[in-house]
Motif scaffolding. Structure first.
Motif, PDB file in Angstrom:
ATOM      1  N   VAL A 193     -10.458 -27.506   5.647  1.00 26.53           N
ATOM      2  CA  VAL A 193      -9.363 -27.505   4.683  1.00 26.53           C
ATOM      3  C   VAL A 193      -9.038 -26.088   4.221  1.00 26.53           C
ATOM      4  CG1 VAL A 193      -8.698 -28.263   2.385  1.00 26.53           C
ATOM      5  CG2 VAL A 193      -9.822 -29.858   3.933  1.00 26.53           C
ATOM      6  N   SER A 194     -10.064 -25.278   3.992  1.00 22.12           N
ATOM      7  CA  SER A 194      -9.833 -23.924   3.490  1.00 22.12           C
ATOM      8  C   SER A 194      -9.046 -23.072   4.474  1.00 22.12           C
ATOM      9  CB  SER A 194     -11.168 -23.241   3.185  1.00 22.12           C
ATOM     10  OG  SER A 194     -11.918 -23.056   4.371  1.00 22.12           O
ATOM     11  N   ALA A 195      -9.099 -23.421   5.771  1.00 24.64           N
ATOM     12  CA  ALA A 195      -8.393 -22.643   6.786  1.00 24.64           C
ATOM     13  C   ALA A 195      -6.880 -22.765   6.653  1.00 24.64           C
ATOM     14  CB  ALA A 195      -8.830 -23.081   8.180  1.00 24.64           C
ATOM     15  N   LEU A 196      -6.407 -23.746   5.886  1.00 19.92           N
ATOM     16  CA  LEU A 196      -4.965 -23.889   5.680  1.00 19.92           C
ATOM     17  C   LEU A 196      -4.401 -22.744   4.846  1.00 19.92           C
ATOM     18  CD1 LEU A 196      -4.729 -27.718   4.918  1.00 19.92           C
ATOM     19  CD2 LEU A 196      -3.699 -26.548   6.871  1.00 19.92           C
ATOM     20  N   ILE A 197      -5.217 -22.192   3.946  1.00 22.05           N
ATOM     21  CA  ILE A 197      -4.744 -21.136   3.057  1.00 22.05           C
ATOM     22  C   ILE A 197      -4.409 -19.884   3.863  1.00 22.05           C
ATOM     23  CG2 ILE A 197      -5.333 -19.652   1.099  1.00 22.05           C
ATOM     24  CD1 ILE A 197      -7.160 -21.878   0.103  1.00 22.05           C
ATOM     25  N   GLY A 198      -3.194 -19.411   3.692  1.00 14.92           N
ATOM     26  CA  GLY A 198      -2.748 -18.218   4.398  1.00 14.92           C
ATOM     27  C   GLY A 198      -2.014 -18.494   5.695  1.00 14.92           C
ATOM     28  N   LYS A 199      -2.020 -19.750   6.169  1.00 16.58           N
ATOM     29  CA  LYS A 199      -1.354 -20.054   7.436  1.00 16.58           C
ATOM     30  C   LYS A 199       0.168 -20.025   7.289  1.00 16.58           C
ATOM     31  CE  LYS A 199      -4.667 -22.804  10.092  1.00 16.58           C
ATOM     32  NZ  LYS A 199      -4.873 -24.081  10.800  1.00 16.58           N
ATOM     33  N   PRO A 200       0.871 -19.604   8.351  1.00 16.08           N
ATOM     34  CA  PRO A 200       2.333 -19.657   8.322  1.00 16.08           C
ATOM     35  C   PRO A 200       2.812 -21.110   8.256  1.00 16.08           C
ATOM     36  CG  PRO A 200       1.535 -18.271  10.125  1.00 16.08           C
ATOM     37  CD  PRO A 200       0.351 -19.014   9.590  1.00 16.08           C
ATOM     38  N   VAL A 201       3.932 -21.319   7.587  1.00  7.66           N
ATOM     39  CA  VAL A 201       4.541 -22.646   7.484  1.00  7.66           C
ATOM     40  C   VAL A 201       5.853 -22.624   8.260  1.00  7.66           C
ATOM     41  CG1 VAL A 201       5.482 -24.393   5.931  1.00  7.66           C
ATOM     42  CG2 VAL A 201       3.494 -23.040   5.227  1.00  7.66           C
ATOM     43  N   LEU A 202       5.986 -23.529   9.227  1.00  7.07           N
ATOM     44  CA  LEU A 202       7.174 -23.601  10.072  1.00  7.07           C
ATOM     45  C   LEU A 202       7.859 -24.950   9.901  1.00  7.07           C
ATOM     46  CD1 LEU A 202       5.603 -22.244  13.400  1.00  7.07           C
ATOM     47  CD2 LEU A 202       6.600 -20.909  11.531  1.00  7.07           C
ATOM     48  N   ASP A 231       1.252  -2.258   2.020  1.00  7.49           N
ATOM     49  CA  ASP A 231       1.592  -2.561   3.406  1.00  7.49           C
ATOM     50  C   ASP A 231       2.204  -1.329   4.073  1.00  7.49           C
ATOM     51  OD1 ASP A 231       4.235  -2.349   2.562  1.00  7.49           O
ATOM     52  OD2 ASP A 231       4.627  -4.510   2.628  1.00  7.49           O
ATOM     53  N   ASP A 232       2.694  -1.484   5.304  1.00 10.62           N
ATOM     54  CA  ASP A 232       3.228  -0.349   6.062  1.00 10.62           C
ATOM     55  C   ASP A 232       4.466   0.270   5.424  1.00 10.62           C
ATOM     56  OD1 ASP A 232       1.266  -0.564   7.983  1.00 10.62           O
ATOM     57  OD2 ASP A 232       2.437  -1.896   9.268  1.00 10.62           O
ATOM     58  N   PHE A 233       5.133  -0.484   4.561  1.00 10.37           N
ATOM     59  CA  PHE A 233       6.353   0.007   3.928  1.00 10.37           C
ATOM     60  C   PHE A 233       6.106   0.512   2.505  1.00 10.37           C
ATOM     61  CE2 PHE A 233       7.485  -3.238   7.033  1.00 10.37           C
ATOM     62  CZ  PHE A 233       8.383  -2.545   7.829  1.00 10.37           C
ATOM     63  N   GLY A 234       4.828   0.582   2.126  1.00  8.42           N
ATOM     64  CA  GLY A 234       4.488   1.076   0.802  1.00  8.42           C
ATOM     65  C   GLY A 234       4.601   0.051  -0.301  1.00  8.42           C
ATOM     66  N   ARG A 235       4.816  -1.208   0.082  1.00  8.79           N
ATOM     67  CA  ARG A 235       4.913  -2.268  -0.923  1.00  8.79           C
ATOM     68  C   ARG A 235       3.512  -2.716  -1.323  1.00  8.79           C
ATOM     69  NH1 ARG A 235       9.157  -5.743   2.595  1.00  8.79           N
ATOM     70  NH2 ARG A 235       7.323  -5.581   3.934  1.00  8.79           N
ATOM     71  N   PRO A 236       3.281  -2.935  -2.612  1.00  8.31           N
ATOM     72  CA  PRO A 236       1.926  -3.307  -3.051  1.00  8.31           C
ATOM     73  C   PRO A 236       1.536  -4.716  -2.603  1.00  8.31           C
ATOM     74  CG  PRO A 236       3.466  -3.434  -4.888  1.00  8.31           C
ATOM     75  CD  PRO A 236       4.221  -2.817  -3.744  1.00  8.31           C
ATOM     76  N   ILE A 237       0.368  -4.813  -2.019  1.00  2.00           N
ATOM     77  CA  ILE A 237      -0.221  -6.106  -1.678  1.00  2.00           C
ATOM     78  C   ILE A 237      -1.122  -6.555  -2.818  1.00  2.00           C
ATOM     79  CG2 ILE A 237      -1.843  -7.277  -0.123  1.00  2.00           C
ATOM     80  CD1 ILE A 237      -0.815  -5.431   2.101  1.00  2.00           C
ATOM     81  N   ALA A 238      -1.880  -5.601  -3.339  1.00  2.00           N
ATOM     82  CA  ALA A 238      -2.784  -5.869  -4.462  1.00  2.00           C
ATOM     83  C   ALA A 238      -2.935  -4.589  -5.262  1.00  2.00           C
ATOM     84  CB  ALA A 238      -4.141  -6.339  -3.948  1.00  2.00           C
ATOM     85  N   LYS A 239      -2.872  -4.707  -6.572  1.00  5.32           N
ATOM     86  CA  LYS A 239      -2.985  -3.538  -7.433  1.00  5.32           C
ATOM     87  C   LYS A 239      -4.375  -3.459  -8.055  1.00  5.32           C
ATOM     88  CE  LYS A 239       1.941  -3.460  -8.611  1.00  5.32           C
ATOM     89  NZ  LYS A 239       2.930  -3.521  -9.708  1.00  5.32           N
ATOM     90  N   ALA A 240      -4.838  -2.247  -8.253  1.00  6.17           N
ATOM     91  CA  ALA A 240      -6.160  -2.028  -8.840  1.00  6.17           C
ATOM     92  C   ALA A 240      -6.274  -2.759 -10.172  1.00  6.17           C
ATOM     93  CB  ALA A 240      -6.406  -0.531  -9.032  1.00  6.17           C
ATOM     94  N   GLY A 241      -7.389  -3.457 -10.345  1.00  5.58           N
ATOM     95  CA  GLY A 241      -7.635  -4.190 -11.580  1.00  5.58           C
ATOM     96  C   GLY A 241      -7.260  -5.654 -11.513  1.00  5.58           C
ATOM     97  N   GLU A 242      -6.455  -6.040 -10.518  1.00  7.10           N
ATOM     98  CA  GLU A 242      -6.061  -7.440 -10.384  1.00  7.10           C
ATOM     99  C   GLU A 242      -7.187  -8.257  -9.758  1.00  7.10           C
ATOM    100  OE1 GLU A 242      -1.222  -7.270  -9.783  1.00  7.10           O
ATOM    101  OE2 GLU A 242      -2.504  -7.209  -8.002  1.00  7.10           O
ATOM    102  N   LYS A 243      -7.168  -9.561 -10.012  1.00  6.82           N
ATOM    103  CA  LYS A 243      -8.090 -10.485  -9.369  1.00  6.82           C
ATOM    104  C   LYS A 243      -7.453 -10.988  -8.077  1.00  6.82           C
ATOM    105  CE  LYS A 243     -11.299 -10.649 -12.624  1.00  6.82           C
ATOM    106  NZ  LYS A 243     -12.692 -10.193 -12.394  1.00  6.82           N
ATOM    107  N   VAL A 244      -8.258 -11.104  -7.029  1.00  5.00           N
ATOM    108  CA  VAL A 244      -7.742 -11.553  -5.738  1.00  5.00           C
ATOM    109  C   VAL A 244      -7.368 -13.033  -5.810  1.00  5.00           C
ATOM    110  CG1 VAL A 244      -8.261 -11.892  -3.292  1.00  5.00           C
ATOM    111  CG2 VAL A 244      -9.084  -9.849  -4.472  1.00  5.00           C
ATOM    112  N   THR A 245      -6.161 -13.352  -5.373  1.00  2.53           N
ATOM    113  CA  THR A 245      -5.666 -14.727  -5.340  1.00  2.53           C
ATOM    114  C   THR A 245      -5.366 -15.120  -3.896  1.00  2.53           C
ATOM    115  OG1 THR A 245      -3.356 -14.055  -5.563  1.00  2.53           O
ATOM    116  CG2 THR A 245      -4.599 -14.411  -7.608  1.00  2.53           C
ATOM    117  N   ALA A 246      -5.149 -16.409  -3.674  1.00  5.24           N
ATOM    118  CA  ALA A 246      -4.799 -16.882  -2.335  1.00  5.24           C
ATOM    119  C   ALA A 246      -3.487 -16.262  -1.871  1.00  5.24           C
ATOM    120  CB  ALA A 246      -4.698 -18.408  -2.334  1.00  5.24           C
TER     121      ALA A 246
END
Length: 233
Positions: free
Chosen positions: A3-12, A191-206
């Motif tokens: 079940v956990s493998a569903l998290i992060g999968k592309p949706v088509l 990411d490659d375009f300089g957009r933030p994926i995660a900022k320092a101090g934040e908690k990691v989310t799905a």
């Protein structure tokens, strides 16, 4: 199915249109099945799919047109810290095995173990009791987030200092995701375009893990959540 493998999968869509990716799961109250999938599109706008919309599950999930206005069921406990009924920290929830007798997969410091969900009090954390009878005596019906449960969970967390279990190098990406959930980001990830994926101090989310996965930054995100203690050990 993991079940956990569903998290992060592309949706088509059934016609091949990329709709987004899975960010979270909800279960039926007794954890016998998935009730809905929470997803996000390219603009990070949330949409919710009932479980009946799931047509296929492989490297991506293919879904029908059904939608929900809000999540239904019990939020997934995957990634939550697990304690014994005496307050000992045991690890984190790595997965849920649905069915007539649902089980909780515990990822501990040494190995994975399975426990019946009937002995688990599931709230902000998870507490495992020796038996369903003792869990019921503690007044914590599985899947119901009661004030009593939250109080016990907080007390259990205070008794035992939190430990972070770093996954072994050869463990699957599934365990990497569940181990990352809730960790603190030490340095910002872009990411490659300089957009933030995660900022320092934040908690990691799905959702954050999904962005990192799509940008091939999952390893970078993982490394940037490690403490000095993790690196030394």
């Amino acid at each position: 199915m993991q079940v956990s493998a569903l998290i992060g999968k592309p949706v088509l869509s059934g016609s091949g249109e990329r709709l987004g990716y899975v960010t979270a799961l909800y279960f039926a109250r007794n954890f016998s099945r998935i009730s809905c999938l929470v997803c996000a599109d390219a603009e990070e706008e949330e949409f919710i799919l009932p479980a009946r919309a799931l047509l296929a599950d492989g490297d991506a999930v293919i879904v029908g047109r059904q939608r929900l206005s809000e999540p239904v069921g019990v939020p997934s406990p995957i990634g939550r810290t697990v304690y014994s009924h005496t307050g000992e920290q045991l690890g984190v929830v790595a997965d849920i095995r649905t069915g007539d007798a649902p089980k909780l997969v515990l990822h501990g410091p040494q190995k994975e173990e399975c426990f019946p969900l009937s002995i688990a009090a599931v709230g902000e954390t998870v507490i495992l009791y020796p038996s369903e009878k003792e869990r019921r005596a503690a007044g914590s019906p599985t899947g119901r987030n009661t004030p009593e449960r939250q109080k016990r969970a907080s007390a259990a967390a205070k008794k035992t200092p939190a430990k972070e279990y770093a996954p072994a190098a050869d463990e699957s990406e599934r365990l990497c995701r569940t181990d990352l959930l809730g960790r603190t980001v030490r340095r910002s990830v872009f990411d490659d375009f300089g957009r933030p994926i995660a900022k320092a101090g934040e908690k990691v989310t799905a959702e954050m893990i999904g962005r990192a996965r799509r940008s091939n930054r999952l390893l970078t995100l993982s490394m940037n959540t490690l403490t000095n203690f993790d690196i030394l050990t």
